[in-house]
Design an enzyme around this catalytic site. Sequence first.
Site, PDB file in Angstrom:
ATOM      1  CB  SER A  36      -1.089   0.036   1.249  1.00  0.00           C
ATOM      2  OG  SER A  36      -0.312   0.196   2.359  1.00  0.00           O
ATOM      3  CE  LYS A  39      -3.156   2.336   4.297  1.00  0.00           C
ATOM      4  NZ  LYS A  39      -2.347   1.017   4.401  1.00  0.00           N
TER       5      LYS A  39
END
Length: 147
Positions: A68, A105
């Site tokens: 990701s 993230k």
Amino acid sequence: MMFSLTGSGFVEVFPAEVTTSLDLPVMPGLTAGFPSPAADFIDLTIDLNKELIKNPSSTFLARIDGDSMKDVNICHGDIVVIDKSLDATEGRIIVAFLNGAFTVKRIRFEKKGCWLVAENPKYPAIWVTDESDFQVWGIVVHVIKSF
């Protein structure tokens, strides 16, 4: 320590070992452009502990499981250096604990919450509000890669 990652298996997190020096030879001024004559670097060393770990008691290492964050070159199998003593400011890459799972993230703040943004277009951003079970666990400060 073992932590479950969102949408992945498990990742091991290790405290940073800084009680010994890790002095390695270093070549200063290595060019990524046109070749230049080699400098005399035999007597120069670098201590990777001092370079990578600014706050030893709050620094951990973890291996990444997933893709990701691939667009900022944090890839599956990489090792990240995480500093738990730093603040989560706008745009930093964080290790977050969200609704029972850990994830890496980029954090983006808004008035009523924040976004956890993947750096891979196949993953949607995650909206975090006061109702979410959310904690910033640490800040990613370095990535160690193998080729």
